[in-house]
Scaffold this motif. Structure first.
Motif, PDB file in Angstrom:
ATOM      1  N   SER A   1       1.898   9.554  -5.810  1.00  0.00           N
ATOM      2  CA  SER A   1       2.473  10.870  -5.507  1.00  0.00           C
ATOM      3  C   SER A   1       3.473  11.292  -6.578  1.00  0.00           C
ATOM      4  CB  SER A   1       3.153  10.850  -4.131  1.00  0.00           C
ATOM      5  OG  SER A   1       2.235  10.551  -3.102  1.00  0.00           O
ATOM      6  N   MET A   2       4.346  10.363  -6.967  1.00  0.00           N
ATOM      7  CA  MET A   2       5.335  10.672  -7.990  1.00  0.00           C
ATOM      8  C   MET A   2       4.677  10.903  -9.343  1.00  0.00           C
ATOM      9  SD  MET A   2       8.138  10.978  -6.513  1.00  0.00           S
ATOM     10  CE  MET A   2       8.998  11.280  -8.059  1.00  0.00           C
ATOM     11  N   ALA A   3       3.600  10.181  -9.631  1.00  0.00           N
ATOM     12  CA  ALA A   3       2.901  10.370 -10.906  1.00  0.00           C
ATOM     13  C   ALA A   3       2.308  11.771 -10.999  1.00  0.00           C
ATOM     14  CB  ALA A   3       1.800   9.324 -11.070  1.00  0.00           C
ATOM     15  N   LEU A   4       1.777  12.279  -9.880  1.00  0.00           N
ATOM     16  CA  LEU A   4       1.236  13.644  -9.888  1.00  0.00           C
ATOM     17  C   LEU A   4       2.346  14.667 -10.104  1.00  0.00           C
ATOM     18  CD1 LEU A   4      -1.568  15.108  -7.778  1.00  0.00           C
ATOM     19  CD2 LEU A   4       0.606  16.328  -7.808  1.00  0.00           C
ATOM     20  N   ILE A   5       3.476  14.465  -9.439  1.00  0.00           N
ATOM     21  CA  ILE A   5       4.606  15.387  -9.613  1.00  0.00           C
ATOM     22  C   ILE A   5       5.126  15.338 -11.048  1.00  0.00           C
ATOM     23  CG2 ILE A   5       6.982  15.875  -8.909  1.00  0.00           C
ATOM     24  CD1 ILE A   5       6.238  14.855  -6.117  1.00  0.00           C
TER      25      ILE A   5
ATOM     26  N   LEU B   1      -2.410   4.373 -12.459  1.00  0.00           N
ATOM     27  CA  LEU B   1      -1.963   4.115 -11.089  1.00  0.00           C
ATOM     28  C   LEU B   1      -3.100   4.251 -10.083  1.00  0.00           C
ATOM     29  CD1 LEU B   1       1.530   5.877 -11.054  1.00  0.00           C
ATOM     30  CD2 LEU B   1       1.055   3.431 -10.874  1.00  0.00           C
ATOM     31  N   LEU B   2      -4.120   5.047 -10.404  1.00  0.00           N
ATOM     32  CA  LEU B   2      -5.264   5.166  -9.505  1.00  0.00           C
ATOM     33  C   LEU B   2      -6.008   3.839  -9.384  1.00  0.00           C
ATOM     34  CD1 LEU B   2      -6.751   8.649 -10.521  1.00  0.00           C
ATOM     35  CD2 LEU B   2      -5.527   8.073  -8.422  1.00  0.00           C
TER      36      LEU B   2
ATOM     37  N   SER C   1       0.828  -1.209   0.000  1.00  0.00           N
ATOM     38  CA  SER C   1       0.000   0.000   0.000  1.00  0.00           C
ATOM     39  C   SER C   1       0.863   1.260   0.000  1.00  0.00           C
ATOM     40  CB  SER C   1      -0.933   0.005   1.214  1.00  0.00           C
ATOM     41  OG  SER C   1      -0.199  -0.007   2.424  1.00  0.00           O
ATOM     42  N   MET C   2       1.989   1.232   0.720  1.00  0.00           N
ATOM     43  CA  MET C   2       2.875   2.398   0.758  1.00  0.00           C
ATOM     44  C   MET C   2       3.520   2.628  -0.601  1.00  0.00           C
ATOM     45  SD  MET C   2       3.679   4.672   2.965  1.00  0.00           S
ATOM     46  CE  MET C   2       4.591   6.180   2.634  1.00  0.00           C
ATOM     47  N   GLN C   3       3.897   1.548  -1.276  1.00  0.00           N
ATOM     48  CA  GLN C   3       4.502   1.683  -2.606  1.00  0.00           C
ATOM     49  C   GLN C   3       3.512   2.289  -3.600  1.00  0.00           C
ATOM     50  OE1 GLN C   3       5.690  -2.015  -4.386  1.00  0.00           O
ATOM     51  NE2 GLN C   3       6.933  -1.033  -5.956  1.00  0.00           N
TER      52      GLN C   3
ATOM     53  N   VAL D   1      -2.990  12.037  -1.595  1.00  0.00           N
ATOM     54  CA  VAL D   1      -1.834  12.593  -2.307  1.00  0.00           C
ATOM     55  C   VAL D   1      -1.979  14.113  -2.368  1.00  0.00           C
ATOM     56  CG1 VAL D   1      -0.679  12.713  -4.543  1.00  0.00           C
ATOM     57  CG2 VAL D   1      -1.461  10.511  -3.661  1.00  0.00           C
ATOM     58  N   ASN D   2      -0.913  14.804  -2.032  1.00  0.00           N
ATOM     59  CA  ASN D   2      -0.913  16.270  -2.047  1.00  0.00           C
ATOM     60  C   ASN D   2      -0.908  16.779  -3.486  1.00  0.00           C
ATOM     61  OD1 ASN D   2      -0.549  18.985  -1.655  1.00  0.00           O
ATOM     62  ND2 ASN D   2       1.105  18.778  -0.190  1.00  0.00           N
TER      63      ASN D   2
END
Length: 268
Positions: free
Chosen positions: A79-83, A183-184, A71-73, A249-250
Motif C-alpha cells: 500500500s505504501m509503495a503505491l502511494i 514488493l509484489l 501478511s499484514m506487514q 490495495v486501493n
C-alpha cells in the motif's frame, strides 16, 4: 519473471473451506480413535492428553499471530509503495514545467501514457505472466523515452534547479516502480503456510481425541473454534495475495493522478 507458489493458483475461499472441512474430518477421526482407546486409558494419561491439547492450541495461536503479522506487514508495504509511486510521479509531472518549453508537451504525453500503463497493470493478476511482461516492457520503453528527454533537457538547460530537478524526480519515479514490483513478489513463504495448516489439522485431531477419551462430543465449541480459526487463516491468505484475493490495495491514488493528468492534457 513473476513466480508464484502452488497455493496462489487456488482461491482463498476454496482453501479456507478445505481447511474447515479438513479440521472437522480430523476432529471426527480423533474422536473415534479416542472412543476406541477410552477404556484402555487411565485418568493420568487423559490429563496428559489435555495438557498436550493445550500446548498444540498454544502453538497454533503463536503461528497464527506470527503469520498474520507477516501478511499484514506485506500488505501495508504494498500500500505504501503505491502511494510513494503516485507521489513520485505527481512530483515529476509538476516538474515538467521546469523543462524547456518545447519539451513539455512530449513529457506530458509520456507521463500520461506511463500512468495509464501503471493503472492498468495494477488490475492484472500475477499469474498472468505474459500480459504483465508485456506491460513491464512497455513501461520500460516509456521510462527510456522520458530519460532520453531528460538528457536532452539537460543539454538545453543544464541548471540543477530546472532540468536537474526534473531528472531527480524522474529517477525517483523509476526507483518507486521497481520497488513496487519487487514488493509484489514478497509474500509469506509457502512453507510457513503449510506448517500452519499442519498444526491446524493437528489441533482438530487432538481436540477430537481428547473429547473421545472423555466420552463426550463437544460439537458446538469445536465448530466455533474451527470456524474462527478458519476465518483468521482466510484473512492471512487473502492479505498475502496481491492482484488475486478479495482484499486488494486501493489504487485510487494512481487512478486520481492519472485522471488529473489526462484532464489537464485535454484542456490544453
Amino acid at each position: 519473471m513473476d513466480h508464484q507458489g502452488f497455493l496462489y493458483g487456488y482461491s482463498s475461499v476454496a482453501i479456507a473451506a478445505s481447511l474447515l472441512l479438513g479440521i472437522l474430518l480430523f476432529n471426527e477421526l480423533g474422536f473415534r480413535l479416542g472412543r476406541y482407546v477410552q477404556e484402555k486409558t487411565d485418568d493420568e494419561l487423559k490429563a496428559l492428553t489435555g495438557a498436550i491439547q493445550g500446548s498444540v492450541l498454544g502453538l497454533l495461536a503463536l503461528l497464527l499471530g506470527f503469520t498474520f503479522s507477516m501478511s499484514m506487514q506485506r500488505y501495508d508495504n504494498r500500500s505504501m509503495a503505491l502511494i510513494d509511486e503516485a507521489n513520485a510521479v505527481g512530483t515529476a509531472v509538476l516538474r515538467v514545467q521546469l523543462l524547456p518549453q518545447e519539451l513539455q508537451p512530449q513529457a506530458n504525453d509520456l507521463f500520461k501514457h506511463y500512468l495509464g500503463l501503471r493503472v492498468e497493470v495494477g488490475t492484472i493478476g500475477l499469474n498472468d505472466t505474459q500480459t504483465r511482461a508485456r506491460f513491464n516492457n512497455e513501461t520500460a520503453q516509456v521510462q527510456a523515452q522520458l530519460w532520453a528527454l531528460a538528457m536532452k533537457a539537460a543539454e538545453l538547460d543544464p541548471r540543477p534547479v530546472t532540468s536537474g530537478a526534473f531528472i531527480t524526480a524522474l529517477n525517483e519515479v523509476i526507483d518507486s516502480q521497481g520497488k513496487r514490483n519487487a514488493l509484489l513478489q514478497m509474500q509469506v513463504p509457502e512453507v510457513v503456510l503449510l506448517l500452519l495448516f499442519v498444526v491446524f489439522m493437528s489441533s482438530g485431531a487432538i481436540m477430537g481425541y481428547s473429547s473421545g477419551l472423555s466420552g463426550k462430543r463437544m460439537f458446538v465449541p469445536v465448530m466455533l473454534v474451527s470456524v474462527l480459526i478458519t476465518l483468521i487463516v482466510f484473512i492471512i491468505i487473502d492479505l498475502d495475495r496481491p492482484k488475486r484475493g478479495l482484499i486488494q490495495v486501493n489504487q485510487s491514488a494512481l487512478v486520481e493522478l492519472y485522471e488529473a493528468v489526462a484532464a489537464t492534457k485535454d484542456v490544453r
